[in-house]
Design an enzyme around this catalytic site. Structure first.
Site, short mmCIF file in Angstrom:
data_model
loop_
_atom_site.label_atom_id
_atom_site.label_comp_id
_atom_site.label_asym_id
_atom_site.label_seq_id
_atom_site.Cartn_x
_atom_site.Cartn_y
_atom_site.Cartn_z
N CYS A 138 -6.64 -22.21 20.80
CA CYS A 138 -7.48 -22.72 21.70
C CYS A 138 -7.54 -23.98 22.25
CB CYS A 138 -8.80 -22.04 21.17
SG CYS A 138 -8.89 -20.34 20.98
N ASP B 44 -3.64 7.25 -3.74
CA ASP B 44 -4.98 7.64 -3.87
C ASP B 44 -5.47 8.48 -2.69
OD1 ASP B 44 -4.84 5.02 -2.56
OD2 ASP B 44 -6.83 5.37 -2.06
N CYS C 1 -9.08 -23.80 17.24
CA CYS C 1 -8.11 -23.83 16.45
C CYS C 1 -6.86 -24.05 17.40
CB CYS C 1 -7.80 -21.98 16.30
SG CYS C 1 -7.41 -21.39 17.60
N CYS D 22 -13.56 -22.28 20.81
CA CYS D 22 -12.95 -22.46 19.48
C CYS D 22 -12.18 -23.72 19.40
CB CYS D 22 -12.12 -21.33 19.03
SG CYS D 22 -11.17 -21.20 17.74
N ASP E 98 0.98 -1.35 -0.06
CA ASP E 98 0.06 -0.04 0.18
C ASP E 98 0.88 1.36 0.10
OD1 ASP E 98 -2.20 1.49 -0.02
OD2 ASP E 98 -3.20 1.19 1.84
#
Ligand code: GUN
Ligand code: ZN
Length: 487
Positions: A279, A124, A276, A274, A89
Site C-alpha cells: 500500500c 480426521d 504495508c 494501510c 494437512d
C-alpha cells in the site's frame, strides 16, 4: 524431543516456543497455506511477511502424480523450496467439502512421514455444525480410531490430534480429553470453518474454551481454518497458538482487502488505508487490478495483527486489544460479551499482576482482574466506624466525622482502602470520568460483599454522589449501612 515452552502469558493466551525438526517457531503464529498447484506467493517468500511455519495439503500433493513423485523423491521442503517447518494437512477438509477423498488414513499418514513433514495430521472427520448428535458421535469415534492408528504409524515426526464433535460441547470436551489420553505433540480444533464463515463467533468461543479445558496446558493448540486477523486477539486470548490462513489468497481472489477489523471490497477503496509495503508503493488502482498485490497486502496485515497480539501478551494488554478489535463488528462484540461468562476460568490462567488496567467499555467490568479483586475482598477485616464513599477525591476524615477507616469506591472494582490508592490493580486503574452502569453495578456488588463480610464487626456509612443516584443497589446497601447522599 519436541517440546513447547511457554514464555509469556496473558489471559489464556501465551507466547510459546515450539521446537520442530526444522527449527523453532514462536507462537502465536499463522501458517500461510501453500497450494503447490496455484500459489501466487511462493513458500520461499513467506519469511519476509513474518511467517515462521507453513502448512500445505498432503492430499493435494498425493493425488497429483508428478507432485507426489517429486515430494517422495526430494521431500516436502524441497518441493516447496523452503526450509521452514511445514505442517501437512491430510485431506480431511476436502473430505468435508467434496466427499471425494480417495485415500486411507494410514496411506496419507505414511505419505506425510515419507515426505518429511514436520507436523503430520490424521484423516480426521470434520462434522458440520448443528449436525445430528448421533452423526457427530459416530464421526468422533471414527476420528479417535484414526488418531490411535496415526499414533502407531508416526514415529519420528510431530503429530496433531484433532478435536471434533460439531457444536455439541460435551462431545468437544470428550473429544479433547480422549485425544489428550492418546497423547499428541499439537492439538488442533477442527470442524469450525462453517462457524467462521457464518460469523458464529460466540459458538466458536464455547468450542475453543471447552476444548482447551480438556487439553494439556503445555501443548500448542491450532485453530483450523481461522485466517482472518480480526479473530486473532479473541482466539489467542482463549488459548489458541497456531492458525492457518488460506484467507489471504481466497479473499484476494474474491477482490477483498483485509484489515485488522474486517474486510473491504477493493472496488470500494478510494485510498489505501494501510502502510504495508504494497500500500506504500502502489496506487489504489494498481491494487484493484492485481490479485497478487491484494494477496500480498492481505498477508502483510495478517502478520502485522499477529505481531500486535504478541506484543499485547508481552505487555499484558491482550484484553484491551480484544476490546478495541471487538468494537469493529457487532458479532465480535457479542463474542467478547459471551466470553465474559468464562472470566472465572480465565482468571485462573491470567497473571496476577500486570500494567495498569484501562477501562474501555462495559466488557471491562467483567475482566478477570475485577473478578480476582472481588475474591480478595475477604482480606479486609474491618472493625470500628467505616466510611465508604464514591467521592474519589475524599482524602481523609473530616472534623465532624470520626471514622476509623476510609474506603473509596472505584468502578468497576468497588471499595478499596484509601491507603492502597497507588497499588495495583484498583489504584492504578484508569477509568473514564463518565463511567457506565455496568462498572457501577460491579462496584456496588463488591461494596455489598464487603459489607456482608463485616456485618456485626464494623459500622458503615455509605456516601454517594449524584451520579450514583437511582442505582438499585444503592437501596440494597441501605440495608447494611447508613446511606448518605452527598449534594
Ligand atoms: N481444515 C479445516 N478444518 C479442518 C478439520 O476439521 N480437520 C483437518 N484435518 N483440516 C481442516
Ligand atoms: Zn497494505
Amino acid at each position: 524431543m519436541h517440546e513447547f515452552e511457554i514464555l509469556h502469558k496473558d489471559l489464556m493466551g501465551r507466547i510459546g516456543k515450539l521446537r520442530t525438526a526444522h527449527g523453532h517457531v514462536e507462537t502465536p503464529t499463522i501458517m500461510p497455506v501453500i497450494n503447490p498447484n496455484l500459489c501466487s506467493i511462493k513458500a520461499g517468500e513467506m519469511k519476509k511477511y513474518g511467517a515462521e511455519m507453513l502448512i500445505t495439503n498432503a492430499y493435494i500433493i498425493y493425488r497429483k502424480e508428478d507432485l507426489r513423485e517429486e515430494a517422495i523423491k526430494k521431500g516436502i521442503h524441497s518441493l516447496l523450496d523452503c526450509e521452514m517447518p511445514i505442517m501437512t494437512d491430510s485431506g480431511s477438509y476436502q473430505l468435508s467439502e467434496y466427499k471425494d477423498v480417495e485415500v486411507s488414513n494410514s496411506e496419507i499418514l505414511k505419505f506425510q512421514q515419507l515426505i518429511d513433514s514436520d507436523v503430520c495430521v490424521p484423516l480426521d472427520i470434520p462434522t458440520a455444525p448443528y449436525e445430528k448428535r448421533e452423526r457427530a458421535k459416530n464421526d468422533l469415534e471414527e476420528t479417535l480410531k484414526r488418531m490411535r492408528e496415526a499414533r502407531s504409524i508416526i514415529q519420528n515426526k510431530m503429530l496433531a490430534g484433532v478435536v471434533q464433535g460439531s457444536t455439541f460441547l460435551d462431545l468437544r470436551g470428550e473429544s479433547a480429553k480422549r485425544a489428550a489420553e492418546i497423547g499428541f505433540d499439537v492439538y488442533a480444533i477442527g470442524g469450525v470453518v462453517p462457524l467462521l464463515e457464518s460469523y458464529k463467533f460466540d459458538k466458536l468461543a464455547d468450542i475453543i474454551v471447552t476444548s482447551k479445558m480438556n487439553l494439556p496446558l503445555n501443548a500448542p493448540v491450532h485453530l483450523f481454518g481461522a485466517g482472518h486477523p480480526m479473530l486473532f486477539p479473541l482466539a489467542v486470548a482463549l488459548g489458541c497458538d497456531l492458525f492457518d490462513s488460506a484467507a489471504y489468497a481466497l479473499y484476494a481472489k474474491g477482490k477483498r482487502y483485509i484489515t485488522s477489523d474486517g474486510t473491504k471490497k477493493v472496488k470500494d477503496l478510494r485510498v489505501l488505508p494501510c502502510s504495508c509495503p504494497v500500500c506504500s508503493a502502489y496506487s489504489v488502482e494498481e491494487v484493484k487490478e492485481s490479485e497478487d498485490l491484494l494477496a500480498s497486502h492481505n498477508l502483510w496485515v495478517t502478520f502485522a495483527e499477529m505481531r500486535m497480539v504478541k506484543q499485547s501478551i508481552a505487555e499484558g494488554s491482550l484484553w484491551e486489544l480484544c476490546e478495541r478489535r471487538c468494537r469493529a463488528y457487532p458479532v465480535l462484540l457479542n463474542a467478547l460479551k459471551h466470553i465474559t461468562k468464562y472470566s472465572a476460568l480465565i482468571e485462573k490462567y491470567d497473571p496476577a499482576t500486570k500494567r495498569p488496567f484501562f477501562y474501555l467499555g462495559e466488557c471491562s467490568a467483567q475482566r478477570p482482574e475485577v473478578l480476582r479483586y472481588s475474591y480478595r475482598l475477604n482480606r479486609f477485616r474491618l472493625s470500628g466506624n467505616v466510611l465508604i464513599t464514591t467521592d474519589l477525591k475524599e482524602k481523609g476524615v473530616t472534623e465532624s466525622e470520626k471514622f476509623d477507616h476510609l474506603y473509596l469506591v472505584k468502578p468497576p472494582f468497588g471499595p478499596y482502602p484509601v491507603e492502597l490508592g497507588e497499588s495495583y490493580p484498583v489504584g492504578q486503574s484508569e477509568i473514564p470520568a463518565e463511567i457506565d452502569n455496568e462498572a457501577k453495578t460491579v462496584a456496588l456488588q463488591n461494596v455489598l460483599k464487603l459489607l456482608a463480610m463485616n456485618t456485626g464487626r464494623a459500622k458503615f456509612v455509605f456516601r454517594y454522589d449524584r451520579s450514583w443516584s437511582g442505582h438499585p443497589l444503592v437501596e440494597e446497601i441501605g440495608k447494611y449501612a447508613e446511606v448518605r447522599r452527598k449534594e
